[in-house]
Design an enzyme around this catalytic site. Sequence first.
Site, PDB file in Angstrom:
ATOM      1  CB  CYS A 177     -28.687 -21.987 -21.562  1.00  0.00           C
ATOM      2  SG  CYS A 177     -27.459 -21.536 -20.658  1.00  0.00           S
ATOM      3  CB  CYS A 229     -35.731 -12.443  -9.551  1.00  0.00           C
ATOM      4  SG  CYS A 229     -35.745 -11.108 -10.991  1.00  0.00           S
ATOM      5  CB  THR A 281       1.801   4.525 -17.328  1.00  0.00           C
ATOM      6  OG1 THR A 281       2.874   5.627 -17.491  1.00  0.00           O
ATOM      7  CG2 THR A 281       1.657   5.204 -15.785  1.00  0.00           C
ATOM      8  CB  CYS A 304     -21.766 -17.205 -21.639  1.00  0.00           C
ATOM      9  SG  CYS A 304     -23.119 -16.370 -21.915  1.00  0.00           S
ATOM     10  CG  PHE A 310      15.334  -0.031 -18.091  1.00  0.00           C
ATOM     11  CD1 PHE A 310      15.983   0.692 -18.420  1.00  0.00           C
ATOM     12  CD2 PHE A 310      15.118  -1.218 -17.246  1.00  0.00           C
ATOM     13  CE1 PHE A 310      17.178   0.287 -17.973  1.00  0.00           C
ATOM     14  CE2 PHE A 310      16.722  -1.316 -16.148  1.00  0.00           C
ATOM     15  CZ  PHE A 310      17.515  -0.271 -17.633  1.00  0.00           C
ATOM     16  CB  CYS A 350     -27.525 -10.773 -11.885  1.00  0.00           C
ATOM     17  SG  CYS A 350     -28.940 -10.353 -11.106  1.00  0.00           S
ATOM     18  CB  CYS A 392     -30.412 -11.683 -16.819  1.00  0.00           C
ATOM     19  SG  CYS A 392     -32.780 -11.771 -16.549  1.00  0.00           S
ATOM     20  CB  CYS A 408     -33.492  -5.134 -13.643  1.00  0.00           C
ATOM     21  SG  CYS A 408     -32.434  -6.306 -13.931  1.00  0.00           S
ATOM     22  CB  CYS A 432       8.767   7.211 -17.834  1.00  0.00           C
ATOM     23  SG  CYS A 432       8.129   8.411 -18.354  1.00  0.00           S
TER      24      CYS A 432
HETATM   25  C1  FMN Z   1       1.401  11.128 -11.974  1.00  0.00           C
HETATM   26  C2  FMN Z   1       3.077  10.029 -11.834  1.00  0.00           C
HETATM   27  C3  FMN Z   1       4.002  10.040 -12.516  1.00  0.00           C
HETATM   28  C4  FMN Z   1       4.501   9.099 -12.019  1.00  0.00           C
HETATM   29  N1  FMN Z   1       5.636   9.229 -12.365  1.00  0.00           N
HETATM   30  C5  FMN Z   1       6.867   8.329 -12.434  1.00  0.00           C
HETATM   31  C6  FMN Z   1       8.168   7.327 -12.190  1.00  0.00           C
HETATM   32  O1  FMN Z   1       8.596   9.493 -11.956  1.00  0.00           O
HETATM   33  N2  FMN Z   1       9.047   6.370 -12.055  1.00  0.00           N
HETATM   34  C7  FMN Z   1       8.463   5.700 -12.312  1.00  0.00           C
HETATM   35  O2  FMN Z   1       9.250   4.570 -12.736  1.00  0.00           O
HETATM   36  N3  FMN Z   1       7.143   5.413 -12.463  1.00  0.00           N
HETATM   37  C8  FMN Z   1       6.218   6.445 -12.604  1.00  0.00           C
HETATM   38  N4  FMN Z   1       4.988   6.059 -12.360  1.00  0.00           N
HETATM   39  C9  FMN Z   1       4.099   5.370 -12.751  1.00  0.00           C
HETATM   40  C10 FMN Z   1       4.118   4.622 -11.196  1.00  0.00           C
HETATM   41  O3  FMN Z   1       5.197   4.396 -10.549  1.00  0.00           O
HETATM   42  C11 FMN Z   1       3.628   3.206 -11.380  1.00  0.00           C
HETATM   43  O4  FMN Z   1       3.699   2.287 -12.116  1.00  0.00           O
HETATM   44  C12 FMN Z   1       2.268   3.625 -12.690  1.00  0.00           C
HETATM   45  O5  FMN Z   1       1.554   4.323 -11.833  1.00  0.00           O
HETATM   46  C13 FMN Z   1       1.202   2.419 -12.390  1.00  0.00           C
HETATM   47  O6  FMN Z   1       0.477   2.071 -10.458  1.00  0.00           O
HETATM   48  P1  FMN Z   1      -0.724   2.736 -10.128  1.00  0.00           P
HETATM   49  O7  FMN Z   1      -2.204   2.256 -10.809  1.00  0.00           O
HETATM   50  O8  FMN Z   1      -1.110   2.238  -8.598  1.00  0.00           O
HETATM   51  O9  FMN Z   1      -0.237   4.486  -9.904  1.00  0.00           O
HETATM   52  C14 FMN Z   1       4.266   7.648 -12.321  1.00  0.00           C
HETATM   53  C15 FMN Z   1       2.524   7.242 -12.701  1.00  0.00           C
HETATM   54  C16 FMN Z   1       1.824   8.400 -12.304  1.00  0.00           C
HETATM   55  C17 FMN Z   1       0.339   8.257 -11.901  1.00  0.00           C
HETATM   56  S1  SF4 Z   2     -30.873 -10.241 -14.054  1.00  0.00           S
HETATM   57 FE1  SF4 Z   2     -30.932 -10.277 -12.124  1.00  0.00          FE
HETATM   58  S2  SF4 Z   2     -32.657  -9.012 -11.352  1.00  0.00           S
HETATM   59 FE2  SF4 Z   2     -32.772  -9.052 -13.850  1.00  0.00          FE
HETATM   60  S3  SF4 Z   2     -34.566  -9.519 -14.236  1.00  0.00           S
HETATM   61 FE3  SF4 Z   2     -32.627 -10.970 -14.186  1.00  0.00          FE
HETATM   62  S4  SF4 Z   2     -32.158 -12.638 -12.498  1.00  0.00           S
HETATM   63 FE4  SF4 Z   2     -34.214 -10.357 -12.095  1.00  0.00          FE
HETATM   64  S1  SF4 Z   3     -25.202 -18.074 -19.663  1.00  0.00           S
HETATM   65 FE1  SF4 Z   3     -25.239 -16.929 -21.333  1.00  0.00          FE
HETATM   66  S2  SF4 Z   3     -26.812 -18.418 -22.980  1.00  0.00           S
HETATM   67 FE2  SF4 Z   3     -26.655 -19.329 -20.655  1.00  0.00          FE
HETATM   68  S3  SF4 Z   3     -29.230 -17.538 -19.879  1.00  0.00           S
HETATM   69 FE3  SF4 Z   3     -27.131 -16.702 -19.157  1.00  0.00          FE
HETATM   70  S4  SF4 Z   3     -26.270 -15.069 -20.876  1.00  0.00           S
HETATM   71 FE4  SF4 Z   3     -27.964 -16.639 -21.987  1.00  0.00          FE
END
Ligand code: FMN
Ligand code: SF4
Ligand code: SF4
Length: 417
Positions: free
Chosen positions: A378, A345, A203, A381, A136, A388, A351, A348, A138
């Site tokens: 800080c 470190c 897909t 986050c 259901f 890094c 960060c 680079c 494609c």
């Molecule tokens: C070239 C290609 C052809 C596909 N044909 C079908 C199909 O005939 N029927 C189907 O249900 N899904 C089809 N799919 C979807 C895949 O079965 C699968 O759901 C999707 O690619 C995600 O998995 P993957 O990331 O491992 O590829 C196709 C995918 C690709 C890449």
């Molecule tokens: S990203 Fe990592 S390796 Fe690069 S300066 Fe910062 S702490 Fe050092």
């Molecule tokens: S955690 Fe986020 S706010 Fe704190 S130093 Fe790293 S990037 Fe900056």
Amino acid sequence: MGVKKDLSIDFLGVRCENPFFLSSSPVGSNYEMCAKALKTGWGGIYYKTTGIFVADECSPRFDNVSKEGKPWLGFKNMEQISDKPTALNFEYMKRLKQDFPEKVIVASIMGSNEDEWRQLAQMCEDAGVDLIEGNFSCPQMSSHAMGSDVGSSPDLVRKYSKAVSETTKIPFIAKMTPNITDMTVPAIAAIEGGSKGISAINTIKSITNIDLENMTGMPVVNGKSSISGYSGAAVKPVALRFVAQMLQNEKLKDVPISGIGGIETWRDALEFLLLGCRNLQVTTSIMQYGYRVVEDMKNGLMHWMDERGYDKLDDFIGLALGNIIPAEELNRDFKILPKFDYDKCVGCGRCYISCFDGGHQAIEWDTENRRPSLNDNCVGCHLCLNVCPVLDCITPGEIKWKENRPQVDVVYKKKYE
Ligand SMILES: Cc1cc2nc3c(=O)[nH]c(=O)nc-3n(C[C@H](O)[C@H](O)[C@H](O)COP(=O)(O)O)c2cc1C
Ligand code: SF4
Ligand code: SF4
């Protein structure tokens, strides 16, 4: 000596020697291919989708997305269902079941009206397949009576699931389209219609690249292109999200789900199992590397089970599901400051740049020694930890509580692999 673990699992009442299956696509589109895959160690195959409609394909039909020189982050195809005669496909499936009785043969079918779904279900019955998957989903069918247009209509999904389930007792699995906001809606409709399982995802509708030579999308078919399905590593996060949302739905929580989308390694596979999938399907990584990827998937999974002391898949299936919670329930009372390991470190400065230009200007940069240090800005986050390039150089450090917030034991990630 290699580690051996029991990877067998029951899926919809069918015993599978392992959960690794070809997904329906060109990787399983004739007898010879499926036989080779089964001999290589796949637990079963979802045969290439077969309809009454026989596809007329375009050329070329594939493209891939790269980043920083790494190709195949995502893969696009403009292929429809099988271009082989319907009867021949069922003949191949019948032979596969006869020649590999211990393996699981799944027919994937797609009709364009109720009659066709019934007809195809009867052909599955005659071929003696173990399971049936209803495509259901494609996104690039040349008819709107088939594929993801049908899959985004709960009424049609319910109606066609019913048509198949009334025709045969072979368990029916509805394959969902991700080209929809809430997958639980068609999934529930499928179960109401008689589907016993769900598979997800097919897909994702995409335009991967614009060709500067012809001013159209890729791939270029006579100067044109079209929106069509995206798969591979890039889609795994989307697939995991849909799987979790379905298994957290009250009406779907006990429905066996086959996980698909971007499974390339044993770890990807494990992630789908930890969310609750009982079956796994793969296409894109096979198209890139061949059937032997299953050996790494099985070995890696068995080694992980051995390390963790698990004997069978059912010991850990679904363990992560309960820890995926709504945003409003996340604990927002603390921040975890990053900790820098100055021995690791390499100076680079990434960060510092990322925190300044994309974060909170919380890193001071020592230009002489090329080392970062934290100031009071800080917010915890962890953008710096994500950019890094040195493993374990920036790690979670001190936990700071926001004012007047209750302090609890914080569970956080300590090990980055
Ligand atoms: C070239 C290609 C052809 C596909 N044909 C079908 C199909 O005939 N029927 C189907 O249900 N899904 C089809 N799919 C979807 C895949 O079965 C699968 O759901 C999707 O690619 C995600 O998995 P993957 O990331 O491992 O590829 C196709 C995918 C690709 C890449
Ligand atoms: S990203 Fe990592 S390796 Fe690069 S300066 Fe910062 S702490 Fe050092
Ligand atoms: S955690 Fe986020 S706010 Fe704190 S130093 Fe790293 S990037 Fe900056």
